[in-house]
Design an enzyme around this catalytic site. Structure first.
Site, PDB file in Angstrom:
ATOM      1  CG  HIS A 127      51.932  50.543  51.082  1.00 18.73           C
ATOM      2  ND1 HIS A 127      51.341  49.351  51.471  1.00 18.73           N
ATOM      3  CD2 HIS A 127      50.917  51.345  50.670  1.00 18.73           C
ATOM      4  CE1 HIS A 127      50.027  49.453  51.304  1.00 18.73           C
ATOM      5  NE2 HIS A 127      49.740  50.631  50.812  1.00 18.73           N
TER       6      HIS A 127
ATOM      7  CG  ASP B 123      50.947  24.221  30.275  1.00 19.97           C
ATOM      8  OD1 ASP B 123      51.037  25.422  30.567  1.00 19.97           O
ATOM      9  OD2 ASP B 123      51.454  23.315  30.969  1.00 19.97           O
TER      10      ASP B 123
ATOM     11  CD1 TRP C  18      52.372  55.600  43.204  1.00 13.59           C
ATOM     12  CD2 TRP C  18      52.599  54.016  41.649  1.00 13.59           C
ATOM     13  NE1 TRP C  18      51.314  55.718  42.333  1.00 13.59           N
ATOM     14  CE2 TRP C  18      51.423  54.739  41.371  1.00 13.59           C
ATOM     15  CE3 TRP C  18      52.936  52.958  40.807  1.00 13.59           C
ATOM     16  CZ2 TRP C  18      50.604  54.463  40.281  1.00 13.59           C
ATOM     17  CZ3 TRP C  18      52.112  52.677  39.713  1.00 13.59           C
ATOM     18  CH2 TRP C  18      50.961  53.420  39.470  1.00 13.59           C
TER      19      TRP C  18
ATOM     20  CB  SER D 149      58.143  39.548  35.213  1.00 14.83           C
ATOM     21  OG  SER D 149      57.134  38.719  35.693  1.00 14.83           O
ATOM     22  CB  SER D 150      54.425  42.838  33.367  1.00 16.39           C
ATOM     23  OG  SER D 150      54.530  43.010  34.733  1.00 16.39           O
TER      24      SER D 150
ATOM     25  CG  HIS E 290      44.506  56.450  33.738  1.00 22.74           C
ATOM     26  ND1 HIS E 290      44.058  56.857  34.975  1.00 22.74           N
ATOM     27  CD2 HIS E 290      43.430  55.949  33.109  1.00 22.74           C
ATOM     28  CE1 HIS E 290      42.763  56.632  35.070  1.00 22.74           C
ATOM     29  NE2 HIS E 290      42.346  56.082  33.945  1.00 22.74           N
TER      30      HIS E 290
ATOM     31  CD  GLU F 142      50.415  48.783  36.436  1.00 24.51           C
ATOM     32  OE1 GLU F 142      50.803  48.475  35.288  1.00 24.51           O
ATOM     33  OE2 GLU F 142      50.387  47.984  37.389  1.00 24.51           O
TER      34      GLU F 142
ATOM     35  CE1 TYR G  35      39.641  52.206  33.848  1.00 24.08           C
ATOM     36  CE2 TYR G  35      41.601  53.556  33.657  1.00 24.08           C
ATOM     37  CZ  TYR G  35      40.253  53.435  33.889  1.00 24.08           C
ATOM     38  OH  TYR G  35      39.517  54.549  34.161  1.00 24.08           O
TER      39      TYR G  35
ATOM     40  CB  SER H 246      31.864  39.112  34.580  1.00 22.23           C
ATOM     41  OG  SER H 246      31.952  40.497  34.587  1.00 22.23           O
TER      42      SER H 246
ATOM     43  CG  HIS I 201      42.575  61.859  34.898  1.00 21.64           C
ATOM     44  ND1 HIS I 201      41.695  61.010  34.260  1.00 21.64           N
ATOM     45  CD2 HIS I 201      43.359  61.064  35.645  1.00 21.64           C
ATOM     46  CE1 HIS I 201      41.956  59.772  34.618  1.00 21.64           C
ATOM     47  NE2 HIS I 201      42.961  59.780  35.465  1.00 21.64           N
ATOM     48  CG  HIS I 202      46.723  60.508  37.128  1.00 17.92           C
ATOM     49  ND1 HIS I 202      46.374  59.803  38.259  1.00 17.92           N
ATOM     50  CD2 HIS I 202      46.233  59.796  36.081  1.00 17.92           C
ATOM     51  CE1 HIS I 202      45.716  58.711  37.912  1.00 17.92           C
ATOM     52  NE2 HIS I 202      45.615  58.679  36.593  1.00 17.92           N
TER      53      HIS I 202
ATOM     54  CB  THR J 165      32.709  52.170  34.627  1.00 12.58           C
ATOM     55  OG1 THR J 165      33.927  52.486  33.956  1.00 12.58           O
ATOM     56  CG2 THR J 165      33.026  51.479  35.926  1.00 12.58           C
TER      57      THR J 165
ATOM     58  CE  LYS K 218      33.661  45.835  32.086  1.00 15.41           C
ATOM     59  NZ  LYS K 218      33.293  44.443  32.005  1.00 15.41           N
TER      60      LYS K 218
ATOM     61  NE  ARG L 181      49.076  60.796  47.544  1.00 19.08           N
ATOM     62  CZ  ARG L 181      49.112  60.242  46.320  1.00 19.08           C
ATOM     63  NH1 ARG L 181      48.693  60.948  45.265  1.00 19.08           N
ATOM     64  NH2 ARG L 181      49.507  59.017  46.133  1.00 19.08           N
TER      65      ARG L 181
END
Lengths: 162, 537
Positions: free
Chosen positions: B81, B110, B146, B173-174, B257, B259, B261, B272, B306-307, B332, B335, B454
């Protein structure tokens, strides 16, 4: 960032020669591209090297490969924007040179007989087409220009070739 | 010499051709709009596939005890998932938006490298088929979450090399998409489109692209090391052989991390774009938005641990990561305040894109606040690996990234199709989605704080009510998305014709609104005039 003058004219009074240089829009100069590559190389190299120091040396080749891909892609894109068309108008001749770093194709017309052909598109928003032609020989010029610049070029050529 | 001026339709055939016909059009296309469409459709399909897996999870968690699936399959579902939603739904959808919108927004005909663009898309379907096929392999799909932490992930059966290869293909690809975006934006802007004239959506994607190329090699290297540990006898993460499993965690989160963002910065760009249009005002503090986005991108590299507060790290490290993480709240906050200031005293209307944008601002901010709670390392010891974390990142990613994608689709759908979408159905979709997403994820804060871990299929009876609520919310949310798919289908089929501007006053907000709806197959064959660009807000 970027140089946006796409039509440059030079006049050499001694030779009685007028030169018009056309180039496509490219918002990145070669120097800026190198700076961008250096910046990316520094960041990716630092990350890869740090990983190497902590024992994860397999990150480094991936960083290197990715940087090479970025460099190649920038090179390809810049190559496109290196196209040049040089129109040299002397008393007797009109010469069009096309190429990237040196003239790769050269076309010559008798100034007295050359025709300037300017075709407007019937569809709004489509580019017009500007060409020099003589006796069945034709060369399109300024295809990569913005419409207003192509119109200005057509007007200038009309005056020059008068 | 003579001058001939005339109209000639035939002379323009080489500029004027439309798309090829049939299936091969989509296989061989190099057109940015076609590729954008392919990405968006893939993102939507994977959203439903990943969503179905979420419903398996929520069905199992509807009540305590084991009902429908065994624990190992449950863990495969949580893993797939997440992988599918992150790499299959959200990232391709953003890449689709980038493909569709960036050339139109910067005045380019293009993308800079159209063939590479084709390849970067076509890697995706094969990757996802391969990932899905791991469910049927001996030992099942990867079931370690994941994050694919060793040593747990090394217990995966035959699926491990296929999962790692999938990650490599998705990474390729990315990376190709990111490089294409960087080269396009830097070298193909129309004359007059300076960097500080770029729409925020383009800016946020440029920063996202830099993040991608900086961190993807780390992830690629880390999963390759998993592979060599499993099959080639190395000990990068094997303590018995002199390695360190915690090294993988550091490598993963150094990628993971940023990722996060990568998933949220383009959302900031979308919001925006939408808020100024429906507030009928220019975006408040454009330059500060650009700097804030850059600051967020920069800070994302220095907060990864921090993870992992609970894994054991020196006190100085915990202090550093606590303060560095809290620092992210500053840009943040800039924004959020700028979006509020844009709306302030604006002539606001509340069409579906604006509703989703406002819900984004409110709910994403809530997710941000729980993130601040977790940044405090002593407090995080209680939150770690509980449903509080699940609630936090779903608030950031669903009402965050996914709502931004909904908003973007409703905002630009009339431009893409040339037809207005069904506003009544759009509003129904919004209200059902917004109410159900809160019913689904808000109770998870409470069960998490009360200690529910979890990634388990069973739980203590004290958590039963909140879990039942959460599951009901998830199912309503899931089925509400069928309305979204129908709205898109209906707009493609026909409906009220959209003008080129689509939304009142939109022309002042971006170049894309100066093209017809739908835009021509080749966007800016004639580059936009400098006057149009200089008049943009």
């Amino acid at each position: 960032m970027g140089v946006n003058i796409m039509v440059e004219s030079e006049h050499d009074a001694d030779k009685g020669e007028k030169t018009i240089i056309l180039r496509p829009n490219g918002s990145l100069s070669r120097r800026q591209a190198l700076a961008l590559l250096a910046f990316c190389g520094l960041v990716m190299g630092a990350v890869g090297f740090f990983c190497f120091l902590v024992g994860a040396w397999l990150v480094l080749p991936f960083s290197g490969l990715e940087w090479l891909l970025l460099a190649y892609c920038l090179h390809l894109s810049l190559k496109q924007s290196q196209q040049r068309e040089v129109i040299i108008i002397t008393d007797s001749l009109v010469q069009v040179e096309k190429g990237r770093y040196r003239p790769e194709q050269t076309y010559q017309f008798q100034r007295a007989w050359v025709m300037l052909d300017w075709m407007q598109s019937p569809i709004q928003g489509r580019p017009s087409r500007l060409a020099l032609k003589l006796h069945g020989k034709e060369v399109e010029i300024g295809r990569f220009l913005v419409e207003s610049e192509r119109q200005a070029l057509a007007r200038e050529l009309k005056v020059l070739l008068g | 010499m003579s001058v001939a001026t005339h109209d000639d339709a035939h002379a323009h055939d080489h500029h004027d051709h439309g798309p090829a016909k049939g299936f091969m059009r989509w296989v061989t296309t190099t057109n940015h709009k076609d590729i954008g469409t392919l990405y968006l459709i893939t993102g939507l399909i994977m959203f439903f596939v990943g969503g179905a897996m979420a419903l398996v999870i929520r069905a199992e968690l509807f009540e305590p005890g084991l009902q429908y699936v065994d624990p190992h399959f449950f863990n495969q579902m949580t893993t797939l998932h997440a992988l599918i939603m992150v790499f299959g739904a959200v990232m391709p959808a953003f890449a689709g938006l980038a493909n569709w919108m960036i050339p139109m927004m910067i005045g380019a005909p293009d993308m800079a490298l159209p063939r590479m663009n084709n390849w970067s898309f076509w890697l995706l379907p094969f990757s996802f088929v391969m990932l899905a096929s791991t469910l049927f392999m001996d030992g099942g799909a990867a079931a370690a979450g994941w994050t694919l932490y060793p040593p747990l992930v090394l217990q995966t059966g035959n699926a491990l090399p296929f999962t790692v290869f999938t990650v490599h293909m998705l990474g390729m690809s990315s990376i190709m998409a990111a490089i294409n975006i960087i080269v396009t934006v830097f070298n193909m802007r129309a004359p007059g489109m300076t960097m500080m004239k770029l729409p925020l959506f383009v800016w946020t994607w440029v920063i996202t692209a830099f993040l991608l190329i900086a961190v993807m090699p780390v992830f690629a290297g880390a999963v390759t090391m998993l592979l060599t540990d499993k099959f080639f006898g190395t000990s990068f993460f094997n303590a018995a052989g002199g390695g360190d499993p915690v090294l993988y965690q550091h490598l993963f989160w150094f990628f993971g991390h940023p990722e996060v963002y990568i998933l949220i910065l383009p959302s900031f760009g979308i919001i925006s774009s939408i808020i100024p249009t429906f507030s009928r005002k220019p975006l408040f503090g454009y330059a500060s938005m650009v700097y804030a986005t850059s600051a967020i991108g920069l800070l994302s590299f220095i907060v990864w641990a921090h993870h992992q507060y609970t894994v054991g790290m020196p006190l100085a490290g915990e202090l550093y990561f606590t303060y560095a993480t809290m620092l992210i709240a500053v840009p943040t906050g800039v924004k959020v305040f700028n979006w509020l200031a844009t709306m302030w005293k604006g002539a606001m209307t509340f069409e579906t894109p604006m509703l989703f944008a406002i819900a984004f601002v409110v709910l994403f901010t809530m997710g941000g606040f729980t993130g601040l709670m977790m940044s405090i390392s002593p407090a995080d010891l209680q939150y770690h690996d509980t449903y509080f974390i699940v609630a936090h990142f779903h608030y950031v990613l669903v009402p965050g990234a996914v709502f931004a994608l909904f908003a973007a689709t409703y905002y630009w759908l009339p431009k893409w199709t040339g037809h207005m979408y069904d506003e009544r159905l759009g509003q129904l979709h919004f209200w059902l989605t917004t109410i159900s997403v809160n019913i689904c994820f808000f109770p998870q804060h409470f069960v998490g704080l009360a200690g529910m871990p979890r990634r388990i299929p069973d739980y203590a009876v004290q958590f039963a009510e909140f879990n039942a609520m959460s599951s009901v919310g998830a199912f309503v949310f899931g089925f509400s998305q069928l309305i979204f798919a129908y709205v898109i289908y209906k707009a493609i089929q026909g409906g009220e014709k959209a003008t080129s501007e689509v939304w009142e006053g939109a022309e002042a907000h971006g170049l894309e609104w100066h093209l017809s709806s739908p835009p021509p197959y080749h966007s800016w064959t004639v580059a936009p005039e400098k006057e149009i660009i200089s008049d943009l807000h």
